[in-house]
Design an enzyme around this catalytic site. Structure first.
Site, short mmCIF file in Angstrom:
data_model
loop_
_atom_site.label_atom_id
_atom_site.label_comp_id
_atom_site.label_asym_id
_atom_site.label_seq_id
_atom_site.Cartn_x
_atom_site.Cartn_y
_atom_site.Cartn_z
CB CYS A 148 -0.96 0.00 1.18
SG CYS A 148 -2.24 -1.25 1.00
CG HIS B 123 -3.05 3.59 2.11
ND1 HIS B 123 -3.47 3.27 0.84
CD2 HIS B 123 -3.17 2.46 2.86
CE1 HIS B 123 -3.83 2.00 0.82
NE2 HIS B 123 -3.66 1.49 2.02
CG ASN C 30 -6.63 -0.43 1.05
OD1 ASN C 30 -6.02 0.08 0.11
ND2 ASN C 30 -6.01 -1.01 2.06
C1 LIG Z 1 -9.70 -5.13 9.48
C2 LIG Z 1 -10.26 -4.11 10.46
C3 LIG Z 1 -11.27 -3.22 9.78
C4 LIG Z 1 -11.00 -4.88 11.57
O1 LIG Z 1 -11.49 -3.96 12.51
P1 LIG Z 1 -11.24 -4.15 14.06
O2 LIG Z 1 -11.90 -3.08 14.75
O3 LIG Z 1 -9.76 -4.33 14.26
O4 LIG Z 1 -11.99 -5.49 14.32
P2 LIG Z 1 -11.45 -6.80 15.05
O5 LIG Z 1 -10.62 -7.58 14.10
O6 LIG Z 1 -10.88 -6.40 16.37
O7 LIG Z 1 -12.81 -7.51 15.29
C5 LIG Z 1 -13.79 -7.03 16.19
C6 LIG Z 1 -14.99 -7.95 16.15
O8 LIG Z 1 -15.67 -7.78 14.89
C7 LIG Z 1 -15.76 -9.01 14.22
N1 LIG Z 1 -15.63 -8.77 12.78
C8 LIG Z 1 -14.53 -8.81 12.02
N2 LIG Z 1 -14.83 -8.53 10.75
C9 LIG Z 1 -16.14 -8.28 10.71
C10 LIG Z 1 -17.05 -7.93 9.69
N3 LIG Z 1 -16.64 -7.77 8.42
N4 LIG Z 1 -18.35 -7.76 10.01
C11 LIG Z 1 -18.78 -7.93 11.27
N5 LIG Z 1 -17.97 -8.26 12.29
C12 LIG Z 1 -16.66 -8.43 12.00
C13 LIG Z 1 -14.62 -9.85 14.76
O9 LIG Z 1 -14.87 -11.22 14.63
C14 LIG Z 1 -14.61 -9.42 16.21
O10 LIG Z 1 -15.62 -10.09 16.91
P3 LIG Z 1 -15.38 -10.58 18.42
O11 LIG Z 1 -15.14 -9.32 19.20
O12 LIG Z 1 -16.65 -11.27 18.73
O13 LIG Z 1 -14.17 -11.46 18.38
C15 LIG Z 1 -9.15 -3.29 11.10
O14 LIG Z 1 -8.39 -4.08 11.95
C16 LIG Z 1 -8.23 -2.63 10.12
O15 LIG Z 1 -8.60 -1.70 9.45
N6 LIG Z 1 -6.96 -3.07 10.08
C17 LIG Z 1 -5.94 -2.41 9.31
C18 LIG Z 1 -6.16 -2.41 7.84
C19 LIG Z 1 -4.98 -1.78 7.20
O16 LIG Z 1 -4.61 -0.69 7.53
N7 LIG Z 1 -4.33 -2.49 6.32
C20 LIG Z 1 -3.00 -2.04 5.98
C21 LIG Z 1 -2.84 -1.36 4.80
S1 LIG Z 1 -3.45 -2.23 3.47
#
Ligand SMILES: CC(C)(COP(=O)(O)OP(=O)(O)OC[C@H]1O[C@@H](n2cnc3c(N)ncnc32)[C@H](O)[C@@H]1OP(=O)(O)O)[C@@H](O)C(=O)NCCC(=O)NCCS
Length: 329
Positions: free
Chosen positions: A116, A256, A286
């Site tokens: 990215c 980004h 993204n």
């Molecule tokens: C991927 C991302 C959106 C997930 O969000 P988050 O707030 O970290 O969510 P978590 O992974 O902690 O999950 C929280 C809860 O939501 C759930 N969950 C995950 N994806 C879900 C979805 N698409 N829909 C509903 N629930 C979801 C998880 O299972 C978890 O449930 P639990 O609490 O019962 O275990 C986030 O971590 C993110 O943006 N990461 C970085 C992405 C990035 O910058 N990439 C790098 C550059 S490409």
């Protein structure tokens, strides 16, 4: 002797027509519109549905429009750097394919892979060719067909990514405008948290790797989020500090578009108000190497000559960085 800077003199971008909405994703995986909106800021993403077309197709749409707007022919381009994680083929480079498709007969062309952060890395690389005086017209392309490596059964990744492409033209500027400074960083330990397991030389494609769905993006979202928030904010604050910029001096932040919460954290750390934070994540998600050129394209009309812009990115590798530029037109 007058200092030669590399400045952006033209740009364009392209997104496919098909819109994959949160509502549609609700039918594909266990997720919901509200969760996606509040956790990421994304409402929809574009998907390239054209049979037999890949990343170069989108890049070429953007570049042809760029050349028309600049009023130059493809044969005037000296160099094409294409930042992508979804090349048309493993080899040759997508940049070579693009050069052939647009008729850039006098350009040398290569791909650059920094996930990215690729567009920023490519911009900083192109800058050196302009500043050294060896090349006069350098095309920097950021393009990805993320839908080709996304597992639409994995709710942790399929809600985030979309397809898109953009390109900017770098040319010499002797009026002090253009790219002023860049800070680029990487930490290969991050590979454990964001990668594609199979299809490389360690684990070539086989029936087993396909059955195990290992040709898709794997992301440990929580860990990547933590690193992204800290590193993108740190590097953006650092580039301001070392160039003596206050928040008032910054016209816009182009970060980004991976997650609205990461962008907000970066802006907070820089002390920059939300009115200066450019965002289009709600419409495209993204697009990996496409996000920053898509921001340029969507908000080009806002920029005034001399505006101080801060670009920032974080991605797989890990890779991250920031660029400070003065808008040139
Ligand atoms: C991927 C991302 C959106 C997930 O969000 P988050 O707030 O970290 O969510 P978590 O992974 O902690 O999950 C929280 C809860 O939501 C759930 N969950 C995950 N994806 C879900 C979805 N698409 N829909 C509903 N629930 C979801 C998880 O299972 C978890 O449930 P639990 O609490 O019962 O275990 C986030 O971590 C993110 O943006 N990461 C970085 C992405 C990035 O910058 N990439 C790098 C550059 S490409």
């Amino acid at each position: 002797m007058t200092k030669v800077n590399a400045s952006i003199t033209a740009l364009s971008a392209y997104v496919p027509e098909y819109r994959l909405t949160n509502k549609e994703l609700e039918k594909m995986v266990d997720t919901n519109d509200e969760w996606i909106k509040t956790r990421t800021g994304i409402l929809e993403r574009r998907i390239l549905k054209k049979e037999g077309e890949g990343t170069s197709y989108m890049a070429v749409q953007a570049i042809n429009n760029l050349l028309e707007r600049r009023g130059i022919g493809a044969d005037e381009i000296d160099l094409i750097i294409c930042a992508t994680v979804t090349p048309d083929l493993v080899f040759p480079s997508t940049a070579c394919i693009i050069a052939d498709k647009i008729g850039a007969k006098n350009a040398f062309a290569y791909d650059l892979m920094a996930a990215c952060s690729g567009f920023l890395y490519a911009l900083a690389t192109g800058q050196k060719f302009i500043e050294s005086g060896t090349h006069k017209k350098v095309l920097i392309v950021g393009a990805d067909k993320m839908s080709s490596i996304i597992d639409y059964e994995d709710r942790a990744t399929c809600i985030i990514f979309g397809d898109g492409a953009g390109a900017v033209l770098l040319e010499p500027n002797e009026d002090g405008l253009g790219i002023q400074d860049s800070i680029l960083k990487s930490d290969g330990h991050g590979r454990h948290y964001l990668h594609q397991k199979a299809g490389g030389s360690v684990k070539p494609a086989s029936h087993e790797t396909v059955d195990a769905r290992e040709h898709f993006v794997y992301q440990d979202g929580k860990t990547v989020f933590k690193y992204a928030v800290t590193n993108m904010a740190d590097v953006s604050a650092e580039i301001m500090e070392r160039n003596g910029l206050t928040a008032d001096d910054v016209a816009y932040l182009l970060a980004h578009q991976a997650n609205k919460r990461i962008i907000d954290a970066t802006a907070n750390r820089m002390g920059v108000g939300s009115e200066k934070v450019l965002m289009n994540i709600e419409r495209y998600g993204n697009t990996t190497n496409g996000t920053i050129p898509l921001l340029f394209w969507d908000f080009e009309k806002k920029f005034k000559k001399g505006d101080n812009l801060i670009l920032a990115a974080f991605g797989g590798g890990f890779t991250w960085g920031s660029i400070y530029l003065k808008w040139a037109y």
